[in-house]
Write a protein that holds these residues in place. Structure first.
Motif, PDB file in Angstrom:
ATOM      1  N   ARG A 296      10.055  -4.002  -9.235  1.00 52.54           N
ATOM      2  CA  ARG A 296      10.909  -4.815  -8.614  1.00 52.54           C
ATOM      3  C   ARG A 296      11.304  -3.996  -7.300  1.00 52.54           C
ATOM      4  O   ARG A 296      11.694  -4.812  -6.626  1.00 52.54           O
ATOM      5  N   LYS A 297      11.160  -2.570  -7.483  1.00 50.37           N
ATOM      6  CA  LYS A 297      11.901  -2.012  -6.062  1.00 50.37           C
ATOM      7  C   LYS A 297      10.265  -2.128  -5.147  1.00 50.37           C
ATOM      8  O   LYS A 297      10.785  -2.159  -3.927  1.00 50.37           O
ATOM      9  N   TYR A 298       9.292  -2.026  -5.716  1.00 52.98           N
ATOM     10  CA  TYR A 298       7.985  -1.998  -4.732  1.00 52.98           C
ATOM     11  C   TYR A 298       7.227  -2.972  -5.092  1.00 52.98           C
ATOM     12  O   TYR A 298       6.056  -2.612  -5.805  1.00 52.98           O
ATOM     13  N   PRO A 299       7.342  -4.463  -4.881  1.00 52.95           N
ATOM     14  CA  PRO A 299       6.613  -5.382  -5.431  1.00 52.95           C
ATOM     15  C   PRO A 299       5.310  -5.406  -4.883  1.00 52.95           C
ATOM     16  O   PRO A 299       5.058  -4.776  -3.906  1.00 52.95           O
ATOM     17  N   PRO A 300       4.379  -6.188  -5.245  1.00 51.57           N
ATOM     18  CA  PRO A 300       2.728  -5.939  -5.081  1.00 51.57           C
ATOM     19  C   PRO A 300       2.723  -6.472  -3.443  1.00 51.57           C
ATOM     20  O   PRO A 300       1.507  -6.062  -2.955  1.00 51.57           O
ATOM     21  N   GLY A 301       3.448  -7.144  -2.979  1.00 53.59           N
ATOM     22  CA  GLY A 301       3.395  -7.764  -1.673  1.00 53.59           C
ATOM     23  C   GLY A 301       3.738  -6.615  -0.621  1.00 53.59           C
ATOM     24  O   GLY A 301       3.636  -6.642   0.440  1.00 53.59           O
ATOM     25  N   ASN A 302       4.330  -5.662  -1.038  1.00 52.30           N
ATOM     26  CA  ASN A 302       4.814  -4.671  -0.080  1.00 52.30           C
ATOM     27  C   ASN A 302       3.542  -3.371  -0.212  1.00 52.30           C
ATOM     28  O   ASN A 302       3.483  -2.916  -0.803  1.00 52.30           O
TER      29      ASN A 302
END
Length: 481
Positions: A296-302
């Motif tokens: 949630r904090k670091y989603p795959p799109g980031n």
């Protein structure tokens, strides 16, 4: 290497200890009453830690960043030669404190929540203000005086009650009871008022140190304002004279007034320092948060470096070593001279049951970090776990070098004992195991192992002397045998 450990150095107990170093015998009920009164004040809660100490976290990357944060502040405070250490507490709440004049304790939750370097630097500057002002020593003096006043009031009250009982006078007995209870509240309020003044002084000192180092106090103000908003509801209706800290709104207003006068109020953090801060927060999240929280904090799109760092750590910690290694390798390609990416790769392999493969990246991490002792211990662990007798001598050399810099590290002694065991050197293995037990606070096991080590060493040799020191050293008051 984010890992759990225990703070083993005992913090000095204050309650009922006379200033000449001896101990007075107090009635059991009086001793219990004094202890309860002291703990209610707050500061002694940290002071009264037993040998086991609070649960702490160790990590070379985070500790180096915190040293870089505090070094200019400590210099401005005139404390750069005092060897002040930063200790990370394994607690998710936002908090920091000083307890013994030598260390600043900060919860990992504070590091995780601080969005900029400036925010956590402000908190550390506030704690430095306590150290520079000698607030702990002064508070202990106030507590000592308060204890004396309480003891006198208690004894006078008990005397009046006894006299009332002998004369069958209920009035005298009531006077005695009042003599016991009446001074306690006044003494407690005086102590809390004194502590509030210390907090205000630490705020002012922190702004002074930040100005001296060309840093903004905005982060400190932002942090304290956010904290005050969180506790505003709890503080509503409180009697300000019964609080150990200034009332939130008053404190924040006073801090803002002095902080905004700084010429550096709008100065931003250096982008490179911000990146290191973001990597630190990502690392803590990867190790400490649940996988769904990390996603949630670091989603795959980031695709930022911190996001990939957090996901890589979380992925290896929760079972997919192959995917995690691919992510870590992409980080290394982007920052080939970052020792902590190699460290995480080695740690992932070691914890994934591949210690022999962990040796190469950990050697690289040791080299790039300038022989960071915590990474040296991890390398020593990989060498020992590789089950290669040829590695034993190298492991011993590396671990002894690390322990020379970190002489209280349980992991180092444990791995050293195993390395000596591989070589069949059971005297040194027993001694290292005894040192590990001693550092854990398991004094009985430490003495048993040290006693056996003494029978294996020649009398008078350095190993025999070290083992004898453990056998003959008595635990500090409050520590278990």
């Amino acid at each position: 290497m984010l890992s759990d450990c225990t703070l083993n150095a005992a913090l000095p107990a204050v309650a009922a200890r006379p200033r000449d170093g001896g101990r007075r015998s107090l009635p059991a009920r009086l001793t219990a009453w004094l202890t309860a009164a002291a703990l209610a004040l707050g500061p002694l809660a940290a002071d009264a830690q037993q040998a086991k100490g609070p649960p702490t976290l160790r990590d070379a990357e985070i500790e180096q960043l915190l040293r870089d944060y505090t070094r200019p502040v400590l210099r401005a405070a005139g404390l750069e030669k005092q060897n002040i250490q930063i200790t990370i507490i394994n607690d998710r709440s936002f908090n920091a404190f000083v307890a013994d004049g030598r260390r600043i304790f900060v919860n990992y939750g504070a590091l995780l929540d601080a969005q900029t370097p400036n925010e956590i630097i402000g908190v550390l500057a506030h704690e430095t203000g306590h150290l520079a002002g000698g607030h702990l020593a002064k508070l202990r003096e106030q507590l000592s005086q308060a204890q004396t006043q309480m003891i006198i009031a208690m004894l006078l009250g008990l005397g009046a009650m006894v006299a009332g009982a002998r004369s069958n006078s209920s009035g005298a007995g009531q006077i005695g009871a009042a003599a016991i209870s009446a001074p306690q509240e006044a003494i407690r309020r005086n102590l809390l008022s004194y502590q509030r003044q210390q907090e205000e002084n630490a705020d002012r000192a922190a702004v002074k140190f930040l100005n001296a180092t060309g840093q903004s106090a905005k982060g400190m103000y932002t942090t304290f304002r956010r904290f005050s908003e969180q506790i505003l509801f709890a503080a509503q209706g409180s009697d300000p004279y019964t609080l150990s800290h200034p009332m939130p709104a008053d404190r924040v207003a006073a801090l803002e007034q002095i902080a905004r006068t700084s010429p550096y109020w709008d100065r931003k953090d250096d982008p490179a320092l911000q990146l290191r801060h973001d990597l630190m927060r990502a690392k803590i999240s990867g190790f400490m948060d649940r996988p769904d929280t990390v996603r949630r904090k670091y989603p795959p799109g980031n695709a930022t470096l911190p996001a990939r760092y957090a996901r890589a750590i979380s992925t290896y910690r929760h079972g997919d070593l192959r995917v995690a290694l691919a992510e870590i390798d992409s980080l290394i390609r982007e920052q080939p001279n970052n020792p902590y990416f190699y460290e995480v790769r080695g740690q992932a392999l070691l914890e994934g049951g591949k210690p022999a493969e962990a040796v190469a990246p950990l050697r690289k991490a040791v080299q790039l970090s300038g022989n960071a002792p915590l990474i040296e211990m991890l390398l020593g662990q990989a060498l020992v776990a590789s089950d290669n007798r040829a590695y034993a001598d190298e492991a011993i050399t590396i671990l002894r070098a690390a322990l020379a810099k970190e002489p209280e590290a349980v992991l180092g002694y444990t791995q050293l004992a195993m390395a000596y065991g591989r070589k069949g050197n059971y005297a040194e293995a027993d001694l290292a195991s005894a040192q590990a037990a001693y550092m854990r606070g398991d004094f009985k096991t430490a003495r048993d192992l040290a006693s056996r080590a003494k029978t294996r060493f020649a009398i008078g040799t350095p190993g025999w002397v070290k083992a004898d020191d453990i056998v003959t050293t008595k635990p500090l008051p409050g520590q278990k045998n």
